[in-house]
Design a protein around this motif. Structure first.
Motif, short mmCIF file in Angstrom:
data_model
loop_
_atom_site.label_atom_id
_atom_site.label_comp_id
_atom_site.label_asym_id
_atom_site.label_seq_id
_atom_site.Cartn_x
_atom_site.Cartn_y
_atom_site.Cartn_z
N LEU A 23 0.81 -1.22 0.00
CA LEU A 23 0.00 0.00 0.00
C LEU A 23 0.85 1.27 0.00
N HIS A 24 1.96 1.27 0.77
CA HIS A 24 2.72 2.50 0.98
C HIS A 24 4.21 2.38 0.63
N GLY A 25 4.66 1.21 0.25
CA GLY A 25 6.09 1.00 0.07
C GLY A 25 6.75 1.91 -0.94
N ARG A 26 6.03 2.31 -1.98
CA ARG A 26 6.59 3.17 -3.01
C ARG A 26 6.24 4.66 -2.78
N ASP A 27 5.64 4.96 -1.67
CA ASP A 27 5.37 6.35 -1.29
C ASP A 27 6.72 6.97 -0.90
N TRP A 28 7.09 8.08 -1.52
CA TRP A 28 8.42 8.67 -1.26
C TRP A 28 8.59 9.11 0.18
N ARG A 29 7.50 9.33 0.90
CA ARG A 29 7.62 9.71 2.32
C ARG A 29 8.12 8.54 3.16
N ALA A 30 7.88 7.31 2.68
CA ALA A 30 8.39 6.11 3.35
C ALA A 30 9.67 5.62 2.70
N SER A 31 9.73 5.70 1.37
CA SER A 31 10.88 5.21 0.59
C SER A 31 11.36 6.31 -0.35
N PRO A 32 12.28 7.16 0.09
CA PRO A 32 12.78 8.24 -0.77
C PRO A 32 13.37 7.75 -2.09
N PHE A 33 13.72 6.46 -2.16
CA PHE A 33 14.24 5.87 -3.38
C PHE A 33 13.27 6.08 -4.55
N PHE A 34 11.98 6.18 -4.26
CA PHE A 34 10.97 6.31 -5.30
C PHE A 34 10.47 7.75 -5.47
N ALA A 35 11.17 8.71 -4.92
CA ALA A 35 10.74 10.11 -5.01
C ALA A 35 10.77 10.58 -6.46
N PRO A 36 9.81 11.42 -6.86
CA PRO A 36 9.82 11.96 -8.22
C PRO A 36 11.02 12.87 -8.44
N ALA A 37 11.39 13.01 -9.71
CA ALA A 37 12.61 13.76 -10.05
C ALA A 37 12.56 15.19 -9.54
N GLY A 38 11.38 15.81 -9.58
CA GLY A 38 11.27 17.19 -9.13
C GLY A 38 11.66 17.37 -7.67
N ARG A 39 11.23 16.46 -6.83
CA ARG A 39 11.57 16.55 -5.41
C ARG A 39 13.06 16.26 -5.19
N LEU A 40 13.60 15.31 -5.93
CA LEU A 40 15.03 15.00 -5.79
C LEU A 40 15.89 16.19 -6.21
N ARG A 41 15.50 16.87 -7.27
CA ARG A 41 16.27 18.03 -7.71
C ARG A 41 16.23 19.17 -6.71
N ALA A 42 15.20 19.21 -5.87
CA ALA A 42 15.07 20.28 -4.88
C ALA A 42 15.96 20.06 -3.66
N LEU A 43 16.58 18.88 -3.56
CA LEU A 43 17.44 18.59 -2.41
C LEU A 43 18.75 19.37 -2.49
N PRO A 44 19.33 19.69 -1.33
CA PRO A 44 20.69 20.24 -1.33
C PRO A 44 21.70 19.11 -1.59
N SER A 45 22.96 19.36 -1.33
CA SER A 45 23.96 18.30 -1.48
C SER A 45 23.63 17.14 -0.56
N VAL A 46 23.80 15.92 -1.07
CA VAL A 46 23.47 14.71 -0.31
C VAL A 46 24.70 13.82 -0.20
N LEU A 47 24.98 13.36 1.02
CA LEU A 47 26.06 12.40 1.26
C LEU A 47 25.43 11.11 1.79
N LEU A 48 25.57 10.02 1.05
CA LEU A 48 25.09 8.72 1.49
C LEU A 48 26.30 7.83 1.78
N GLN A 49 26.40 7.36 3.01
CA GLN A 49 27.50 6.48 3.39
C GLN A 49 27.00 5.05 3.51
N VAL A 50 27.78 4.13 2.94
CA VAL A 50 27.45 2.71 3.00
C VAL A 50 28.69 1.93 3.40
N GLY A 51 28.47 0.74 3.97
CA GLY A 51 29.58 -0.13 4.32
C GLY A 51 29.95 -1.00 3.14
N ALA A 52 31.19 -1.47 3.12
CA ALA A 52 31.63 -2.34 2.03
C ALA A 52 32.73 -3.27 2.54
#
Length: 298
Positions: free
Chosen positions: A261-290
């Motif tokens: 019902l909600h998994g693809r809602d960008w408020r729960a999963s930003p991965f699925f946010a529309p391009a317009g909202r993503l472009r409005a973000l400031p600089s983003v740093l995502l850290q992951v382990g490897a």
């Protein structure tokens, strides 16, 4: 010959199992030692619900713990020495939207070190958790906190370290940052995308530490980073977490059939946010382990 080879393989597998257990224990013990450290010189000030005059932040909520009900909702300031009070960071803790609080040692340590190393004032909030409060409660609390932080700063502190008056001061921020780990990392991105121009123009950056950005568990890393006990390689901390268990964990916050019902809602999963909202973000740093590819010899 065949018997000796079989015995050799058995010994290798046993040593791999011992190594696997050692890695998992080391991860846990290392995390516990690190998380108990508070940065020196950082003042911690509590902001209780009702102390700001706002009904939205901090929001009082309740959690059932066994046979008693605990009152929750207090946020905490982390103010380092000689910090510019106009430069602020909102910190959103992880815990799959169901556990932890700003006052837990693991997050007090992290928030205090962020404040100390970045030289800014950090506000760590106790957003509402499931199962008492499901989606979008955490998102709403994060949005309200970021909006509040844009026009309210830390309180004045006298020479003895005592707060003078209210636990905040009404003053606009010059620079705003948002940081979170795991579930908090997803919240950091979602809350930043939801803000109006007045707040966005002050946002300078968003940081996600192993951010949980896809509650549908659809990304390739659920396969490529699976812990492999035979080779002692992969994500040791989350050993056993697959797509099915990931979605079950998400539904603790999203509710029954919540991924559908909600998994693809960008408020729960930003991965699925529309391009317009993503472009409005400031600089983003995502850290992951490897971890590097395994090198195993017999």
């Amino acid at each position: 010959m065949g018997k000796r080879v079989a015995e050799g393989i058995k010994r290798v597998k046993q040593s791999q199992r011992e190594l696997e257990s050692s890695i998992l224990r080391r991860c846990a013990s290392g995390r516990d030692r690190l998380d108990k450290r508070l940065a020196t010189g950082v003042k911690i000030i509590k902001v209780a619900p009702g102390s700001t005059g706002s009904k939205d932040f901090p929001r009082l909520w309740k959690r059932d713990e066994g046979d008693r009900t605990k009152i929750r909702g207090s946020a905490e300031w982390y103010i380092p020495r000689r910090a510019d009070l106009r430069r602020r960071m909102l910190f959103l803790h992880g815990g799959s939207y169901v556990v932890y609080a700003p006052c837990d040692s693991v997050y007090r340590s992290l928030a205090s070190r962020l404040a100390s190393q970045c030289g800014l004032c950090v506000l760590s909030i106790d957003y509402r958790l499931a199962p008492e409060h499901r989606f979008p409660a955490a998102f709403e609390d994060a949005c309200a906190a970021l909006k509040w932080l844009s026009v309210n700063g830390p309180p004045e502190v006298n020479g003895q370290g005592k707060v003078k008056g209210a636990p905040f001061s009404a003053s606009p921020a010059r620079d705003l940052f948002v940081c979170g780990d795991s579930a908090g990392g997803g919240l950091a991105l979602a809350a930043s995308m939801a803000q109006r121009a007045f707040v966005r123009e002050r946002l300078r950056g968003v940081i996600g530490l192993s951010a949980w950005n896809d509650l549908t568990a659809s990304t390739p890393s659920y396969d490529t980073r699976q812990w492999c006990p035979e080779q002692c390689w992969g994500d040791a901390v989350n050993a056993g977490v697959d797509r099915k268990s990931g979605r079950e964990e998400a539904e603790a916050y999203l509710g029954r059939r919540g991924v559908q019902l909600h998994g693809r809602d960008w408020r729960a999963s930003p991965f699925f946010a529309p391009a317009g909202r993503l472009r409005a973000l400031p600089s983003v740093l995502l850290q992951v382990g490897a971890t590097s590819e395994p090198s195993l010899s017999v």
